[in-house]
Scaffold this active site. Structure first.
Site, PDB file in Angstrom:
ATOM      1  N   PRO A 143       0.837  -1.204   0.000  1.00 13.72           N
ATOM      2  CA  PRO A 143       0.000   0.000   0.000  1.00 13.72           C
ATOM      3  C   PRO A 143       0.874   1.258   0.000  1.00 13.72           C
ATOM      4  CG  PRO A 143       0.159  -0.859   2.220  1.00 13.72           C
ATOM      5  CD  PRO A 143       0.892  -1.834   1.333  1.00 13.72           C
ATOM      6  N   GLY A 144       0.469   2.253  -0.757  1.00 11.48           N
ATOM      7  CA  GLY A 144       1.189   3.523  -0.753  1.00 11.48           C
ATOM      8  C   GLY A 144       0.250   4.621  -0.306  1.00 11.48           C
ATOM      9  N   ARG A 145      -0.638   4.998  -1.228  1.00  6.83           N
ATOM     10  CA  ARG A 145      -1.575   6.094  -1.022  1.00  6.83           C
ATOM     11  C   ARG A 145      -2.399   5.925   0.265  1.00  6.83           C
ATOM     12  NH1 ARG A 145      -3.836   8.604  -5.616  1.00  6.83           N
ATOM     13  NH2 ARG A 145      -3.288   6.763  -6.812  1.00  6.83           N
ATOM     14  N   ARG A 162      -1.118  16.493  -9.241  1.00 12.37           N
ATOM     15  CA  ARG A 162      -2.238  15.573  -9.436  1.00 12.37           C
ATOM     16  C   ARG A 162      -3.460  16.200 -10.122  1.00 12.37           C
ATOM     17  NH1 ARG A 162      -4.730  12.945  -6.335  1.00 12.37           N
ATOM     18  NH2 ARG A 162      -4.589  10.976  -7.416  1.00 12.37           N
ATOM     19  N   CYS A 167       2.243  29.770 -15.870  1.00 13.21           N
ATOM     20  CA  CYS A 167       1.654  30.248 -17.121  1.00 13.21           C
ATOM     21  C   CYS A 167       1.067  29.108 -17.937  1.00 13.21           C
ATOM     22  CB  CYS A 167       2.707  30.975 -17.936  1.00 13.21           C
ATOM     23  SG  CYS A 167       3.537  32.202 -16.950  1.00 13.21           S
ATOM     24  N   GLU A 168       0.152  28.380 -17.369  1.00 16.24           N
ATOM     25  CA  GLU A 168      -0.560  27.331 -18.094  1.00 16.24           C
ATOM     26  C   GLU A 168      -1.961  27.240 -17.507  1.00 16.24           C
ATOM     27  OE1 GLU A 168       1.002  23.615 -19.040  1.00 16.24           O
ATOM     28  OE2 GLU A 168       3.096  24.245 -18.913  1.00 16.24           O
ATOM     29  N   TYR A 213       1.875  11.052  -3.423  1.00 18.04           N
ATOM     30  CA  TYR A 213       2.077  11.528  -4.788  1.00 18.04           C
ATOM     31  C   TYR A 213       1.969  13.054  -4.872  1.00 18.04           C
ATOM     32  CZ  TYR A 213       1.355   6.551  -5.397  1.00 18.04           C
ATOM     33  OH  TYR A 213       1.448   5.189  -5.270  1.00 18.04           O
TER      34      TYR A 213
HETATM   35  N1  LLP Z   1       3.189  -1.293  -6.063  1.00 19.57           N
HETATM   36  C1  LLP Z   1       3.467  -0.993  -7.349  1.00 19.57           C
HETATM   37  C2  LLP Z   1       4.206  -1.945  -8.165  1.00 19.57           C
HETATM   38  C3  LLP Z   1       3.020   0.231  -7.885  1.00 19.57           C
HETATM   39  O1  LLP Z   1       3.282   0.521  -9.154  1.00 19.57           O
HETATM   40  C4  LLP Z   1       2.313   1.142  -7.061  1.00 19.57           C
HETATM   41  C5  LLP Z   1       1.860   2.434  -7.570  1.00 19.57           C
HETATM   42  C6  LLP Z   1       2.068   0.774  -5.722  1.00 19.57           C
HETATM   43  C7  LLP Z   1       2.514  -0.453  -5.261  1.00 19.57           C
HETATM   44  C8  LLP Z   1       1.334   1.669  -4.753  1.00 19.57           C
HETATM   45  O2  LLP Z   1       0.035   1.904  -5.175  1.00 19.57           O
HETATM   46  P1  LLP Z   1      -0.975   2.698  -4.222  1.00 19.57           P
HETATM   47  O3  LLP Z   1      -1.256   1.810  -3.039  1.00 19.57           O
HETATM   48  O4  LLP Z   1      -0.319   3.947  -3.815  1.00 19.57           O
HETATM   49  O5  LLP Z   1      -2.165   2.909  -5.070  1.00 19.57           O
HETATM   50  N2  LLP Z   1       0.905   9.189  -9.254  1.00 19.57           N
HETATM   51  C9  LLP Z   1      -0.389   8.555  -9.251  1.00 19.57           C
HETATM   52  C10 LLP Z   1      -0.340   7.152  -8.668  1.00 19.57           C
HETATM   53  C11 LLP Z   1       0.654   6.255  -9.354  1.00 19.57           C
HETATM   54  C12 LLP Z   1       0.718   4.880  -8.767  1.00 19.57           C
HETATM   55  C13 LLP Z   1       1.831   4.101  -9.353  1.00 19.57           C
HETATM   56  N3  LLP Z   1       2.042   2.804  -8.780  1.00 19.57           N
HETATM   57  C14 LLP Z   1      -1.375   9.431  -8.489  1.00 19.57           C
HETATM   58  O6  LLP Z   1      -1.000  10.493  -8.008  1.00 19.57           O
HETATM   59  O7  LLP Z   1      -2.555   9.090  -8.399  1.00 19.57           O
END
Ligand code: LLP
Length: 426
Positions: A274-276, A312, A344-345, A373
């Site tokens: 998990p990231g987000r 984003r 400027c966009e 992100y």
């Molecule tokens: N594992 C892999 C292999 C991934 O490519 C990603 C995210 C994650 C885990 C974590 O995913 P999450 O749990 O955060 O959804 N910049 C974009 C999101 C790009 C996600 C890329 N991969 C945004 O701001 O929405």
């Protein structure tokens, strides 16, 4: 639940008024809450209690070393995608055996760094990468632990720029070619197959695509085991969505139950990335109103953060909820305003026709759910130097990345000798 709340009409991060931080570090800045980071990590990890699971936080979402260490101290491992992220994880003290390395284009130097670090596994995404890794491992007298990333061809139903599990996407090995590549991997001298990985996309608000993907994976693991492969780690990737707009979002407990139901009988170490979900709501972007501008058809709030600081909205049409730092004491109806940055966009727009109270020049505003992100995707377009990151914990707070100076940017450049000399541009 997060720890950005009003107290006495002033938005606080935990016990600290955001206005106090703004006065000290200037604006704009990112601000993170330790308690929220910990709470989200614990909620996710607790949901998997009783399952053999490693929560490997995807540090691409927010790779500030203080954030990584906060989570590491709770027991988190990390999922990473570059040599730079590996350096961060190591410097933050994450044990190598809790690190997984994904990414479709790892360089030789990155593969070497991962191998020398002794990480848990490489998630390999192509046959040429597999061969390269084997060569490198043999040359260094090592064996590389490998999970093949499989592309299950499942539509995650998310924004097209962050969907990864369709066969036309660049990620993973095509579902139908998996057995063949596992057979090849077995014959490579520098490779030890230890598992399988999958990641279908990000910001999933519906669990069904996960179910489809995990059921496919479960069948595949059974087949691979019949072929004699030792699939002991199963990396399910990340992707759990969060409520940017206050709408419903999946609970970690429901996700964990789904995992148990679909792959729980395989007796694997489950790696979750998990990231987000961990960092999103643990961070806000604090910005200041520069000008209130009356346009022909609408009012603009021009703020001092730009799309370079938070990409984003322009990149994914993403919604970030906004609130004033000082709660309005008037009973007047909020005004629909467009909140825009100085770049400027036209894409440098954070929100259109948002109901916000009347605000004065100099007032502070937050953009919520900016902990994932946000800072990591910032850039220096328009020679705007990178903004600071602050971490708060209770009544303490500190700058965990300093504000860049324009001089930092200019110092990276050099003038060719043929342009130096006495002639000055007239
Ligand atoms: N594992 C892999 C292999 C991934 O490519 C990603 C995210 C994650 C885990 C974590 O995913 P999450 O749990 O955060 O959804 N910049 C974009 C999101 C790009 C996600 C890329 N991969 C945004 O701001 O929405």
């Amino acid at each position: 639940m997060d720890h950005f709340q009003y107290r006495d009409g002033q938005m606080h991060v935990e016990d600290v008024p955001l206005a106090t931080i703004a006065e000290s570090v200037g604006t704009p800045f990112y601000c993170y809450s330790s308690a929220t980071l910990e709470r989200h990590y614990d909620a996710f990890a607790d949901a998997f209690e009783g399952q053999n699971a490693l929560v490997a936080y995807a540090i691409k979402a927010n790779s500030n070393m203080a954030v990584i260490r906060t989570l590491g101290l709770r027991g988190a491992g990390v999922a990473l995608v570059s040599g730079g992220e590996l350096r961060r994880a190591q410097q933050a003290g994450i044990p190598a055996q809790k690190i997984v390395f994904s990414g479709v284009g790892k360089t030789e130097a990155e593969l070497i760094a991962g191998l020398d670090a002794g990480i848990l596994q490489f998630n390999v995404e192509s046959e040429p990468e597999l061969r390269k890794l084997s060569e490198i491992a043999v040359a260094r007298g090592k064996t590389a632990p490998v999970a093949i990333r499989v592309n299950p061809d499942v539509d995650a139903g998310v924004h097209h720029k962050i969907t990864t599990g369709l066969k036309e996407n660049k990620f993973g090995i095509e579902w139908t070619a998996a057995r063949e590549i596992y057979a090849k991997a077995r014959d490579l001298p520098g490779i030890e197959v230890v598992g399988l990985s999958v990641h279908i996309g990000s910001q999933l608000l519906d669990l069904e695509p996960f179910r489809k993907a995990f059921l496919k994976i479960s069948d595949l693991v059974a087949m691979l085991r019949q072929d004699g492969h030792d699939i002991r780690n199963l990396d399910l990737g990340g992707g759990l969505g969060i409520p940017y707009d206050g709408g419903p979002s999946p609970a970690p407990a429901d996700y964990a139950a789904l995992v148990k139901e679909t792959v729980g009988n395989l007796d694997c170490l489950l790696v979750l990335e998990p990231g987000r979900m961990i960092t999103g709501n643990a961070g806000v972007l604090v910005t200041r109103l520069l000008y209130r501008k009356e346009g022909a058809t609408r009012t603009f709030y021009v703020v001092d953060a730009g799309m370079n600081d938070l990409m984003r909205p322009t990149l994914y049409d993403a919604y970030h909820h906004m609130e004033p730092v000082r709660q309005s004491d008037s009973n007047a109806e909020p005004l629909p305003v467009d909140v825009v940055g100085p770049i400027c966009e036209t894409g440098d727009t954070f929100g259109k026709q948002r109901p916000l109270p009347a605000m004065e020049q100099g007032d502070l505003l937050i953009m919520r759910t900016a902990g994932a992100y946000g800072a990591v995707m910032a850039n220096t377009y328009n020679t705007r130097a990178g903004i600071p990151e602050v971490l708060a914990s209770g009544d303490r707070w500190t700058v965990v990345r300093r504000r860049m100076e324009v001089a930092d940017l200019l110092a990276l450049e050099s003038m060719p000798d043929w342009l130096e000399g006495d002639d000055d541009p007239a």
